[in-house]
Design an enzyme around this catalytic site. Sequence first.
Site, PDB file in Angstrom:
ATOM      1  N   LYS A 112       0.871  -1.186   0.000  1.00  0.00           N
ATOM      2  CA  LYS A 112       0.000   0.000   0.000  1.00  0.00           C
ATOM      3  C   LYS A 112       0.901   1.226   0.000  1.00  0.00           C
ATOM      4  O   LYS A 112       1.824   1.315   0.807  1.00  0.00           O
ATOM      5  CB  LYS A 112      -0.871  -0.019   1.264  1.00  0.00           C
ATOM      6  CG  LYS A 112      -1.557   1.271   1.585  1.00  0.00           C
ATOM      7  CD  LYS A 112      -1.356   1.701   3.046  1.00  0.00           C
ATOM      8  CE  LYS A 112       0.051   2.108   3.358  1.00  0.00           C
ATOM      9  NZ  LYS A 112       0.236   2.842   4.631  1.00  0.00           N
TER      10      LYS A 112
ATOM     11  N   ASP B  18      -4.985   1.053   8.926  1.00  0.00           N
ATOM     12  CA  ASP B  18      -4.705   0.823   7.504  1.00  0.00           C
ATOM     13  C   ASP B  18      -5.364  -0.442   6.963  1.00  0.00           C
ATOM     14  O   ASP B  18      -5.251  -0.724   5.766  1.00  0.00           O
ATOM     15  CB  ASP B  18      -3.189   0.669   7.291  1.00  0.00           C
ATOM     16  CG  ASP B  18      -2.537   2.000   6.960  1.00  0.00           C
ATOM     17  OD1 ASP B  18      -3.269   2.961   6.670  1.00  0.00           O
ATOM     18  OD2 ASP B  18      -1.294   2.046   6.989  1.00  0.00           O
TER      19      ASP B  18
HETATM   20  O1  C5P Z   1      -4.055   1.598  13.850  1.00  0.00           O
HETATM   21  P1  C5P Z   1      -2.604   1.343  13.823  1.00  0.00           P
HETATM   22  O2  C5P Z   1      -2.183   0.244  14.741  1.00  0.00           O
HETATM   23  O3  C5P Z   1      -2.051   1.207  12.465  1.00  0.00           O
HETATM   24  O4  C5P Z   1      -1.954   2.679  14.391  1.00  0.00           O
HETATM   25  C1  C5P Z   1      -0.783   2.691  15.151  1.00  0.00           C
HETATM   26  C2  C5P Z   1      -0.721   3.973  15.946  1.00  0.00           C
HETATM   27  O5  C5P Z   1      -0.575   5.084  15.071  1.00  0.00           O
HETATM   28  C3  C5P Z   1      -1.956   4.286  16.747  1.00  0.00           C
HETATM   29  O6  C5P Z   1      -1.934   3.648  17.995  1.00  0.00           O
HETATM   30  C4  C5P Z   1      -1.864   5.788  16.891  1.00  0.00           C
HETATM   31  O7  C5P Z   1      -0.928   6.117  17.872  1.00  0.00           O
HETATM   32  C5  C5P Z   1      -1.274   6.211  15.569  1.00  0.00           C
HETATM   33  N1  C5P Z   1      -2.295   6.623  14.590  1.00  0.00           N
HETATM   34  C6  C5P Z   1      -2.868   7.869  14.703  1.00  0.00           C
HETATM   35  N2  C5P Z   1      -3.808   8.274  13.808  1.00  0.00           N
HETATM   36  C7  C5P Z   1      -4.160   7.485  12.775  1.00  0.00           C
HETATM   37  C8  C5P Z   1      -3.573   6.197  12.615  1.00  0.00           C
HETATM   38  C9  C5P Z   1      -2.639   5.797  13.541  1.00  0.00           C
HETATM   39  O8  C5P Z   1      -2.561   8.621  15.633  1.00  0.00           O
HETATM   40  N3  C5P Z   1      -5.053   7.929  11.888  1.00  0.00           N
END
Ligand code: C5P
Length: 278
Positions: A13, A139
């Site tokens: 991606k 994602d």
């Molecule tokens: O959801 P994912 O595990 O990919 O995201 C990892 C971290 O990235 C989240 O815990 C958060 O701290 C940050 N994040 C964020 N805003 C987003 C996506 C991710 O702050 N839109």
Amino acid sequence: MSALSVTEFAPAKINLALHVLGRREDGYHELDSIVAFADVGDSLTLMPASETSMDISGPFAAHLSSAADNLVLRAYALLNEHAPLPPVAFHLEKNLPIASGIGGGSADAAAAIRGLIRLFDLKPDASELNALALKLGADVPVCLHGRSCRMRGIGEKLEDWSAALPPAIVLVNPRKTTSTPDIFRELSLAKGQSHGAPVASSRATWRNDLAEPAIRLVPEIADVIRALSNHDLAASARMSGSGATCFALAASLEAAQDIADDVSKQNPGWWVKAGNLL
Ligand code: C5P
């Protein structure tokens, strides 16, 4: 059961644009991103078995510390909670670098969901599936979508987006992992604070707002962007996601391969791949 085993491709991606619009009160960041996929990726095979298991092969297999906390098995567990499933043996061929801003674990989780749907002929409700995917990571919904699109919210709002894009891409990773939470933290937005402007149609205005904080934590990212930008065949070299993988679009697969060969020659330690956008 419709098949003995199924294999799903888990494409890389790429965030062609990743604008951070601000930070929400819950701490997550509001994004506006143009996402595309490439024919470079992992491969996940699912086979009914007497018990659920996972093994991993491929160039980055050794970099995954444990299969147990892999997003593939978490995706299985979450779907299984929703509607009980027979046990499955998963085999992941890990071709994409780990924690590298091009979907890796999220792409694998989405491939697991697609594979389970195909293997067991499941008929999930689309909005329930999107919510379930979001539980696995911001994602995962876009990876489940699997087609180029505009992604907003924290990753859950997806809409078609048609832009004339060059057909090919070069992906370059300096073999440094990044931590997504650390990079968002390094952006240093207070809860409720707004940040940049949304994505506009002109590609010349696209940016990745996580690049600056990522470069502060992993300075090699600047070297990668420079190496790609220096190449006169490469257009719009930029970082994807929270890094450290960067990309350049190219007018043909041949041009992308030329750039990849050159960058590899200058930087033999880096992971470099040329491919087509899907
Ligand atoms: O959801 P994912 O595990 O990919 O995201 C990892 C971290 O990235 C989240 O815990 C958060 O701290 C940050 N994040 C964020 N805003 C987003 C996506 C991710 O702050 N839109």
